[in-house]
Motif scaffolding. Structure first.
Motif, PDB file in Angstrom:
ATOM      1  N   ASN A   1      17.790  -5.015  -7.762  1.00  0.00           N
ATOM      2  CA  ASN A   1      17.988  -3.791  -6.993  1.00  0.00           C
ATOM      3  C   ASN A   1      17.641  -3.947  -5.516  1.00  0.00           C
ATOM      4  OD1 ASN A   1      15.192  -3.786  -6.964  1.00  0.00           O
ATOM      5  ND2 ASN A   1      14.951  -2.031  -8.320  1.00  0.00           N
ATOM      6  N   GLY A   2      17.264  -5.171  -5.113  1.00  0.00           N
ATOM      7  CA  GLY A   2      16.939  -5.422  -3.716  1.00  0.00           C
ATOM      8  C   GLY A   2      15.518  -5.085  -3.341  1.00  0.00           C
ATOM      9  N   ARG A   3      14.650  -5.038  -4.339  1.00  0.00           N
ATOM     10  CA  ARG A   3      13.250  -4.708  -4.086  1.00  0.00           C
ATOM     11  C   ARG A   3      12.325  -5.846  -4.503  1.00  0.00           C
ATOM     12  NH1 ARG A   3      14.140   1.236  -6.047  1.00  0.00           N
ATOM     13  NH2 ARG A   3      13.808   2.441  -4.159  1.00  0.00           N
ATOM     14  N   ILE A   4      11.245  -5.983  -3.761  1.00  0.00           N
ATOM     15  CA  ILE A   4      10.104  -6.819  -4.137  1.00  0.00           C
ATOM     16  C   ILE A   4       8.988  -5.886  -4.584  1.00  0.00           C
ATOM     17  CG2 ILE A   4       8.234  -8.252  -3.201  1.00  0.00           C
ATOM     18  CD1 ILE A   4      10.476 -10.020  -3.572  1.00  0.00           C
ATOM     19  N   TYR A   5       8.384  -6.201  -5.746  1.00  0.00           N
ATOM     20  CA  TYR A   5       7.315  -5.365  -6.293  1.00  0.00           C
ATOM     21  C   TYR A   5       5.975  -6.103  -6.238  1.00  0.00           C
ATOM     22  CZ  TYR A   5      11.020  -2.392  -8.196  1.00  0.00           C
ATOM     23  OH  TYR A   5      12.105  -1.569  -8.335  1.00  0.00           O
ATOM     24  N   PHE A   6       4.922  -5.350  -5.926  1.00  0.00           N
ATOM     25  CA  PHE A   6       3.550  -5.838  -5.965  1.00  0.00           C
ATOM     26  C   PHE A   6       2.836  -5.047  -7.057  1.00  0.00           C
ATOM     27  CE2 PHE A   6       5.198  -6.480  -1.744  1.00  0.00           C
ATOM     28  CZ  PHE A   6       4.748  -7.739  -1.385  1.00  0.00           C
ATOM     29  N   VAL A   7       2.405  -5.736  -8.113  1.00  0.00           N
ATOM     30  CA  VAL A   7       1.982  -5.065  -9.343  1.00  0.00           C
ATOM     31  C   VAL A   7       0.595  -5.538  -9.773  1.00  0.00           C
ATOM     32  CG1 VAL A   7       2.554  -4.719 -11.787  1.00  0.00           C
ATOM     33  CG2 VAL A   7       4.379  -4.774 -10.078  1.00  0.00           C
ATOM     34  N   ASN A   8      -0.220  -4.598 -10.232  1.00  0.00           N
ATOM     35  CA  ASN A   8      -1.528  -4.933 -10.796  1.00  0.00           C
ATOM     36  C   ASN A   8      -1.325  -5.657 -12.123  1.00  0.00           C
ATOM     37  OD1 ASN A   8      -3.929  -4.579 -12.512  1.00  0.00           O
ATOM     38  ND2 ASN A   8      -4.717  -3.321 -10.845  1.00  0.00           N
ATOM     39  N   PRO A   9      -1.819  -6.894 -12.281  1.00  0.00           N
ATOM     40  CA  PRO A   9      -1.557  -7.653 -13.519  1.00  0.00           C
ATOM     41  C   PRO A   9      -2.274  -7.101 -14.743  1.00  0.00           C
ATOM     42  CG  PRO A   9      -3.073  -8.861 -12.111  1.00  0.00           C
ATOM     43  CD  PRO A   9      -2.598  -7.685 -11.311  1.00  0.00           C
ATOM     44  N   GLU A  10      -3.317  -6.291 -14.555  1.00  0.00           N
ATOM     45  CA  GLU A  10      -4.057  -5.742 -15.688  1.00  0.00           C
ATOM     46  C   GLU A  10      -3.427  -4.454 -16.225  1.00  0.00           C
ATOM     47  OE1 GLU A  10      -6.525  -7.238 -17.273  1.00  0.00           O
ATOM     48  OE2 GLU A  10      -6.213  -8.905 -15.890  1.00  0.00           O
ATOM     49  N   SER A  11      -2.894  -3.636 -15.335  1.00  0.00           N
ATOM     50  CA  SER A  11      -2.413  -2.319 -15.747  1.00  0.00           C
ATOM     51  C   SER A  11      -0.898  -2.162 -15.694  1.00  0.00           C
ATOM     52  CB  SER A  11      -3.045  -1.247 -14.850  1.00  0.00           C
ATOM     53  OG  SER A  11      -2.565  -1.370 -13.512  1.00  0.00           O
ATOM     54  N   GLY A  12      -0.212  -3.002 -14.910  1.00  0.00           N
ATOM     55  CA  GLY A  12       1.223  -2.839 -14.714  1.00  0.00           C
ATOM     56  C   GLY A  12       1.569  -1.789 -13.675  1.00  0.00           C
ATOM     57  N   LYS A  13       0.588  -1.267 -12.963  1.00  0.00           N
ATOM     58  CA  LYS A  13       0.828  -0.270 -11.927  1.00  0.00           C
ATOM     59  C   LYS A  13       1.442  -0.926 -10.699  1.00  0.00           C
ATOM     60  CE  LYS A  13      -1.533   2.857  -8.747  1.00  0.00           C
ATOM     61  NZ  LYS A  13      -2.852   3.341  -8.243  1.00  0.00           N
ATOM     62  N   VAL A  14       2.479  -0.292 -10.148  1.00  0.00           N
ATOM     63  CA  VAL A  14       3.093  -0.781  -8.906  1.00  0.00           C
ATOM     64  C   VAL A  14       2.224  -0.336  -7.738  1.00  0.00           C
ATOM     65  CG1 VAL A  14       5.115  -0.690  -7.412  1.00  0.00           C
ATOM     66  CG2 VAL A  14       5.412  -0.717  -9.891  1.00  0.00           C
ATOM     67  N   ASN A  15       1.636  -1.306  -7.047  1.00  0.00           N
ATOM     68  CA  ASN A  15       0.793  -1.000  -5.896  1.00  0.00           C
ATOM     69  C   ASN A  15       1.613  -0.763  -4.631  1.00  0.00           C
ATOM     70  OD1 ASN A  15      -1.523  -1.335  -7.468  1.00  0.00           O
ATOM     71  ND2 ASN A  15      -1.661  -3.516  -6.992  1.00  0.00           N
ATOM     72  N   ALA A  16       2.733  -1.481  -4.511  1.00  0.00           N
ATOM     73  CA  ALA A  16       3.584  -1.360  -3.337  1.00  0.00           C
ATOM     74  C   ALA A  16       4.925  -1.992  -3.648  1.00  0.00           C
ATOM     75  CB  ALA A  16       2.943  -2.041  -2.122  1.00  0.00           C
ATOM     76  N   SER A  17       5.919  -1.692  -2.822  1.00  0.00           N
ATOM     77  CA  SER A  17       7.225  -2.352  -2.961  1.00  0.00           C
ATOM     78  C   SER A  17       7.880  -2.452  -1.595  1.00  0.00           C
ATOM     79  CB  SER A  17       8.142  -1.600  -3.930  1.00  0.00           C
ATOM     80  OG  SER A  17       8.499  -0.335  -3.416  1.00  0.00           O
ATOM     81  N   PHE A  18       8.815  -3.367  -1.486  1.00  0.00           N
ATOM     82  CA  PHE A  18       9.590  -3.563  -0.257  1.00  0.00           C
ATOM     83  C   PHE A  18      11.059  -3.567  -0.639  1.00  0.00           C
ATOM     84  CE2 PHE A  18      12.080  -6.369   2.423  1.00  0.00           C
ATOM     85  CZ  PHE A  18      11.789  -5.915   3.700  1.00  0.00           C
ATOM     86  N   GLN A  19      11.868  -2.852   0.117  1.00  0.00           N
ATOM     87  CA  GLN A  19      13.295  -2.750  -0.160  1.00  0.00           C
ATOM     88  C   GLN A  19      14.095  -3.323   1.000  1.00  0.00           C
ATOM     89  OE1 GLN A  19      14.662   1.262  -0.856  1.00  0.00           O
ATOM     90  NE2 GLN A  19      16.572   0.602  -1.818  1.00  0.00           N
ATOM     91  N   THR A  20      15.065  -4.181   0.677  1.00  0.00           N
ATOM     92  CA  THR A  20      15.897  -4.766   1.728  1.00  0.00           C
ATOM     93  C   THR A  20      16.748  -3.684   2.399  1.00  0.00           C
ATOM     94  OG1 THR A  20      17.765  -5.266   0.263  1.00  0.00           O
ATOM     95  CG2 THR A  20      16.032  -6.944   0.445  1.00  0.00           C
TER      96      THR A  20
END
Length: 320
Positions: A235-254
């Motif tokens: 989808n053109g996004r980079i995701y930054f995710v907590n490895p313990e919970s699966g929560k998306v901390n941040a994302s970047f979209q082209t």
């Protein structure tokens, strides 16, 4: 170029769609050597990758569209051995315990003797009604005793590294598992294709720890950065995710994703109902997906910087 380049000391080595392997001087780009396989080919529209070379003990290993696995001399590029499989080999090899571990589009996963190319063991994927071969498209990952990989038969597999015996397989109904898993602190992190999910799994039984819903495929491996998972999506996004919970901390979209997003997704961030990626116009749909600046490569991380390319030919460096 659909192969990750290998940088080893003063040489850069990569596979090319022209059926050749090239080795260049990393300082000036001059050709050191090239090796010609029996030819490359593309399996289908979703066969986006070539086998990326790896090096161990001055030997270069890689797979080829001519269905073979090759071992080449690092200094000269001369062939040391080749091993013929029953299908295209676009998975990248993994070297572990003097074994070359690699999957093929014939649905077999192979362990080869790194010195001689002799077969040590092979494992056949289960297969599926619509994908009976159980094609293996991308690289595996290993720890000290196990090897893990995904397949087009909707399964992710765990094998005994020494014997090739199956230990577990987990089915993702309705979706290929193309992305190479990331192994981190005794967990596997892997994205799916058509079910548009990202999983955290245990290595012992393949049990799901958490699932992150997405709206498009993940074909590339995740990376770890400052205790955050980092991965790209079609989808053109980079995701930054907590490895313990699966929560998306941040994302970047082209930027191209922002521009073309409404051509594929509705106001609820779901694939539009008039879009069918598997319908008769699937090639046109695939073109629209790639026009988002789909991220098919694994992000490279260094300190607090993330580097990646997209399907529109842009290269990004972003700061976390």
């Amino acid at each position: 170029m659909h192969s990750d380049p290998l940088i080893h000391e003063d040489i850069v080595i990569f596979s090319s769609a022209d059926g050749k392997v090239y080795a260049l001087d990393h300082r000036n780009g001059k050709l050191r050597w090239s090796y010609t396989t029996k030819g490359e080919q593309q399996y289908d529209a979703w066969d986006y990758y070539l086998s990326s070379p790896v090096v161990s003990k001055n030997i270069v290993y890689l797979g080829s569209g001519d269905s073979s696995v090759y071992a080449l001399d690092l200094a000269s590029g001369k062939q040391i051995w080749s091993f013929k499989t029953g299908g295209i080999v676009h998975a990248s090899p993994v070297i572990k315990d003097e074994k070359v571990l690699i999957g093929s589009y014939d649905g077999f996963f192979y362990a080869l003797n790194a010195k001689t190319g002799g077969l040590i063991w092979k494992f056949k994927t289960v297969g599926d009604l619509y994908f009976p071969k159980g094609e293996i498209q991308r690289a595996a990952v290993t720890n000290e005793k196990d090897v893990f990989f995904g397949s087009r038969d909707y399964n992710i597999y765990s094998l005994n590294l020494k014997t090739g015996t199956g230990q577990w397989n987990r089915k993702e109904p309705g979706s290929w598992i193309i992305a190479p898993p990331l192994l981190y602190q005794d967990k596997l992190y892997v994205g799916t294709s058509d079910t548009h999910q990202f999983h955290s799994m245990g290595t012992t039984y393949g049990d799901i720890k958490w699932t992150l819903p997405l709206n498009m495929r993940v074909y590339a491996a995740a990376s770890m950065m400052n205790n955050e998972l980092v991965f790209g999506c079609f989808n053109g996004r980079i995701y930054f995710v907590n490895p313990e919970s699966g929560k998306v901390n941040a994302s970047f979209q082209t930027e191209e994703s922002k521009k073309n997003y409404a051509a594929l997704f509705d106001e609820k961030d779901k694939v539009r109902k008039d879009i069918d990626p598997d319908g008769k116009n699937y090639l046109e749909v695939e073109r629209r997906i790639l026009a988002l600046g789909a991220i098919l490569s694994s992000p490279t991380v260094e300190n607090d910087q993330v580097y990646f390319g997209d399907s529109n030919g842009f290269f990004y460096a972003i700061k976390r």
